[in-house]
Structure formats: C-alpha cells, structure tokens
Scaffold this motif. Structure first.
Motif, PDB file in Angstrom:
ATOM      1  N   ASP A  25       3.651  -0.091  13.414  1.00 30.02           N
ATOM      2  CA  ASP A  25       2.811   0.693  14.319  1.00 30.02           C
ATOM      3  C   ASP A  25       1.361   0.777  13.859  1.00 30.02           C
ATOM      4  OD1 ASP A  25       3.085   2.439  12.206  1.00 30.02           O
ATOM      5  OD2 ASP A  25       3.966   4.053  13.367  1.00 30.02           O
ATOM      6  N   THR A  26       1.115   0.526  12.578  1.00 31.24           N
ATOM      7  CA  THR A  26      -0.243   0.607  12.042  1.00 31.24           C
ATOM      8  C   THR A  26      -0.365  -0.310  10.832  1.00 31.24           C
ATOM      9  OG1 THR A  26      -0.337   2.948  12.652  1.00 31.24           O
ATOM     10  CG2 THR A  26      -2.005   2.179  11.122  1.00 31.24           C
ATOM     11  N   VAL A  27      -1.503  -0.983  10.722  1.00 29.07           N
ATOM     12  CA  VAL A  27      -1.828  -1.744   9.516  1.00 29.07           C
ATOM     13  C   VAL A  27      -3.256  -1.391   9.117  1.00 29.07           C
ATOM     14  CG1 VAL A  27      -0.272  -3.679   9.974  1.00 29.07           C
ATOM     15  CG2 VAL A  27      -2.619  -3.773  10.817  1.00 29.07           C
ATOM     16  N   LYS A  84       0.935   0.004   6.504  1.00 31.18           N
ATOM     17  CA  LYS A  84       0.429   1.362   6.276  1.00 31.18           C
ATOM     18  C   LYS A  84       1.043   2.043   5.061  1.00 31.18           C
ATOM     19  CE  LYS A  84       3.601   3.855   9.308  1.00 31.18           C
ATOM     20  NZ  LYS A  84       3.704   4.710  10.484  1.00 31.18           N
ATOM     21  N   HIS A  85       2.282   1.695   4.704  1.00 32.91           N
ATOM     22  CA  HIS A  85       2.911   2.363   3.562  1.00 32.91           C
ATOM     23  C   HIS A  85       2.262   1.982   2.234  1.00 32.91           C
ATOM     24  CE1 HIS A  85       5.630  -1.298   3.524  1.00 32.91           C
ATOM     25  NE2 HIS A  85       5.175  -1.271   2.306  1.00 32.91           N
ATOM     26  N   LYS A  86       1.489   0.893   2.210  1.00 32.59           N
ATOM     27  CA  LYS A  86       0.856   0.474   0.961  1.00 32.59           C
ATOM     28  C   LYS A  86      -0.358   1.322   0.601  1.00 32.59           C
ATOM     29  CE  LYS A  86       2.606  -4.088   0.212  1.00 32.59           C
ATOM     30  NZ  LYS A  86       2.274  -5.460  -0.157  1.00 32.59           N
ATOM     31  N   LEU A  87      -0.771   2.210   1.488  1.00 33.76           N
ATOM     32  CA  LEU A  87      -1.861   3.122   1.170  1.00 33.76           C
ATOM     33  C   LEU A  87      -1.349   4.466   0.655  1.00 33.76           C
ATOM     34  CD1 LEU A  87      -3.403   0.897   2.725  1.00 33.76           C
ATOM     35  CD2 LEU A  87      -4.942   2.695   3.450  1.00 33.76           C
ATOM     36  N   LEU A  88      -0.030   4.604   0.551  1.00 33.71           N
ATOM     37  CA  LEU A  88       0.560   5.823   0.004  1.00 33.71           C
ATOM     38  C   LEU A  88       0.446   5.822  -1.516  1.00 33.71           C
ATOM     39  CD1 LEU A  88       3.903   5.873   2.044  1.00 33.71           C
ATOM     40  CD2 LEU A  88       1.876   7.283   2.462  1.00 33.71           C
ATOM     41  N   LYS A 147       9.121   8.955  -2.334  1.00 28.51           N
ATOM     42  CA  LYS A 147       9.752  10.008  -1.540  1.00 28.51           C
ATOM     43  C   LYS A 147      10.333   9.435  -0.241  1.00 28.51           C
ATOM     44  CE  LYS A 147       8.865  14.671   0.133  1.00 28.51           C
ATOM     45  NZ  LYS A 147       7.864  15.727   0.290  1.00 28.51           N
ATOM     46  N   LEU A 148       9.638   8.466   0.344  1.00 33.74           N
ATOM     47  CA  LEU A 148      10.085   7.866   1.603  1.00 33.74           C
ATOM     48  C   LEU A 148      11.077   6.717   1.422  1.00 33.74           C
ATOM     49  CD1 LEU A 148       6.727   7.695   3.592  1.00 33.74           C
ATOM     50  CD2 LEU A 148       8.670   9.188   4.052  1.00 33.74           C
TER      51      LEU A 148
END
Length: 141
Positions: free
Chosen positions: A30-32, A69-73, A80-81
């Motif tokens: 949904d987002t990059v 998008k998860h790589k910016l966490l 946690k996710l």
C-alpha cells in the motif's frame, strides 16, 4: 513512470496445491518510500499505492532506491509486528541481521532508461517477510 510493488506469498498449505496455487500469490503493497541520494544528503518521498499496488509517479533523472514501508520502522517496531514472541519453533538471528535487512533497498533503479518498475518482495512460509527468523517447527502435512 509506472510503479508496481507486491509481496510474493508462497503456498504453505498441507493439501496438494493446484498448479495455480503452487505459484503463490502477489499481495499488493500500500505504500513504498523512494530515496534519491543528493551529494551529501538524501531525499525520501512516500509513495501511496492503489489497491492493486500501483502508482504513476514523476521523478527527475537519477538513481533511486525503493523501500517497503516496513523498512522505515525501528528494529523494536519491526520486531513487534513481524517477530513471534517467545516461541520454541522460531530462532531470531539477532538485531545485526535485522539492521542489515532494513538498510538494504528492495529495488535500485535509474530514471531515464526505465519507464516501468516492478518490485516483488519475497516472503516465506511461517516467517513472512522477516528474513532474520528461522522456523524449525512441524510443517503442514
């Protein structure tokens, strides 16, 4: 430029799959985030994708990196996710593995030559998109 981004989810079921099921499926992202290095600094833009994981974007000529998008966490937020809690079947390879994974782009491309960018992030059975976890438990029959 036309961009499409998906996560490949393999077939993990126990029953004998059909040839179509055996290929797995592509789930749209949904987002990059797209990053361009500019001399001494980086410019990062968020790119929302439609329901099919696609977007038409305009970028200036140059070299770019694309990140899910998860790589910016942070490592803590990612774990946690995407990391099971205290489960005997999962082995965590450590924060250094995860730091390396989060730092590497999912795609690198040059704007001037390419007009279509297709990105596919691979996931695995039982561990999903987290490459820093190994699963040693029972498999589905």
């Amino acid at each position: 430029m036309d961009l499409s981004a998906h996560v490949h989810v393999p077939y993990c079921g126990g029953a004998k799959p059909t040839p179509e099921m055996e290929k797995g499926r592509l789930d749209p992202m949904d987002t990059v985030f797209v990053t361009k290095s500019l001399r001494k600094k980086q410019k990062t833009i968020q790119v929302p994708l439609d329901i099919n994981g696609c977007a038409h974007i305009k970028l200036r000529k140059g070299n770019y990196s694309l990140f899910h998008k998860h790589k910016l966490l942070s490592i803590k937020e990612f774990n946690k996710l995407y990391r099971p809690e205290n489960n005997k079947w999962y082995t965590y390879k450590g924060d250094s593995c995860l730091y390396k994974y989060l730092s590497n782009p999912d795609a690198v491309f040059e704007v001037s030559k390419q007009k279509i960018i297709k990105v596919v992030v691979k996931s695995r059975c039982y561990t999903g998109i987290n490459p820093c976890i190994d699963y040693s438990g029972p498999l589905r029959p």
